[in-house]
Design a protein around this motif. Structure first.
Motif, PDB file in Angstrom:
ATOM      1  N   GLU A  56     -10.185 -29.937  -2.836  1.00  0.00           N
ATOM      2  CA  GLU A  56     -11.004 -29.794  -1.634  1.00  0.00           C
ATOM      3  C   GLU A  56     -11.092 -28.322  -1.278  1.00  0.00           C
ATOM      4  O   GLU A  56     -10.074 -27.654  -1.114  1.00  0.00           O
ATOM      5  CB  GLU A  56     -10.401 -30.571  -0.468  1.00  0.00           C
ATOM      6  N   GLU A  77     -12.852 -25.210   1.146  1.00  0.00           N
ATOM      7  CA  GLU A  77     -13.393 -24.931   2.468  1.00  0.00           C
ATOM      8  C   GLU A  77     -14.401 -23.788   2.363  1.00  0.00           C
ATOM      9  O   GLU A  77     -14.119 -22.760   1.753  1.00  0.00           O
ATOM     10  CB  GLU A  77     -12.242 -24.530   3.384  1.00  0.00           C
ATOM     11  N   SER A  78     -15.580 -23.976   2.974  1.00  0.00           N
ATOM     12  CA  SER A  78     -16.572 -22.902   2.984  1.00  0.00           C
ATOM     13  C   SER A  78     -16.259 -21.941   4.121  1.00  0.00           C
ATOM     14  O   SER A  78     -15.421 -22.222   4.979  1.00  0.00           O
ATOM     15  CB  SER A  78     -17.982 -23.482   3.137  1.00  0.00           C
ATOM     16  N   ASP A  86     -17.889 -21.343   6.662  1.00  0.00           N
ATOM     17  CA  ASP A  86     -18.225 -21.899   7.976  1.00  0.00           C
ATOM     18  C   ASP A  86     -17.334 -23.086   8.355  1.00  0.00           C
ATOM     19  O   ASP A  86     -17.580 -23.768   9.341  1.00  0.00           O
ATOM     20  CB  ASP A  86     -19.703 -22.282   8.048  1.00  0.00           C
ATOM     21  N   ARG A 133     -16.796 -25.896   6.632  1.00  0.00           N
ATOM     22  CA  ARG A 133     -17.163 -27.159   5.983  1.00  0.00           C
ATOM     23  C   ARG A 133     -16.249 -27.400   4.778  1.00  0.00           C
ATOM     24  O   ARG A 133     -15.902 -26.477   4.064  1.00  0.00           O
ATOM     25  CB  ARG A 133     -18.627 -27.048   5.546  1.00  0.00           C
ATOM     26  N   ARG A 134     -15.871 -28.637   4.557  1.00  0.00           N
ATOM     27  CA  ARG A 134     -15.014 -28.978   3.414  1.00  0.00           C
ATOM     28  C   ARG A 134     -15.786 -29.849   2.435  1.00  0.00           C
ATOM     29  O   ARG A 134     -16.554 -30.705   2.848  1.00  0.00           O
ATOM     30  CB  ARG A 134     -13.769 -29.710   3.884  1.00  0.00           C
ATOM     31  N   GLU A 135     -15.549 -29.593   1.151  1.00  0.00           N
ATOM     32  CA  GLU A 135     -16.197 -30.386   0.109  1.00  0.00           C
ATOM     33  C   GLU A 135     -15.323 -30.415  -1.125  1.00  0.00           C
ATOM     34  O   GLU A 135     -14.425 -29.598  -1.305  1.00  0.00           O
ATOM     35  CB  GLU A 135     -17.576 -29.826  -0.215  1.00  0.00           C
TER      36      GLU A 135
END
Length: 138
Positions: A85, A87-88, A90, A92-94
């Motif tokens: 996972e 984190e960007s 900003d 956001r997690r993806e």
């Protein structure tokens, strides 16, 4: 999942394009719970889980199947592609794949952290000229 979190030499867009065989879009990302260390005697790093640490890198988006085959060969047996996972900037997690050092190869990691700016300044040219992994995917 078709994203890749890159934290070392593949952060260089020109190297990534050569290895993947295509140009990919990217954005900065952070991988928490891992530490990036230099591989002993090499110009490139590896990451391994370590609580309280974080690794800055880039997320390449929509990596095609043909590129994954080339990336797997480039990374070689020392690394395993693992879903993580990221984190960007900003918040956001993806999910994305990252090449993590296999447990059986952890002894190849040095104690010092690997620094991207130092690599660009002092090691990139040498890496491009000498890295044996290029012959596996070229």
């Amino acid at each position: 999942m078709d994203h890749l979190f890159a934290y070392g030499t593949l952060m260089c867009e020109d190297i990534m394009e050569e290895v993947a065989g295509c140009r990919l879009t990217s954005e900065p990302g952070i991988l928490r719970g891992y530490r990036r260390r230099r591989v002993k005697g090499q110009l490139y790093p590896g990451i391994a889980p370590e609580a309280g640490q974080a690794v800055e890198g880039v997320v390449y988006r929509h990596v095609p199947d043909s590129a994954w085959l080339r990336l797997d060969r480039f990374e070689g047996p020392m690394y395993v592609r693992r879903l993580v996972e990221v984190e960007s900037t900003d918040g956001r997690r993806e999910r994305a794949f990252a090449y993590v050092v296999r447990h059986s190869f952890l002894d190849r990691l040095g104690e010092e952290d690997w620094d991207f700016a130092t690599f660009l300044r002092e090691g990139k040219m040498r890496f491009r000229e000498t890295y044996e992994g290029y012959s596996r995917w070229a």
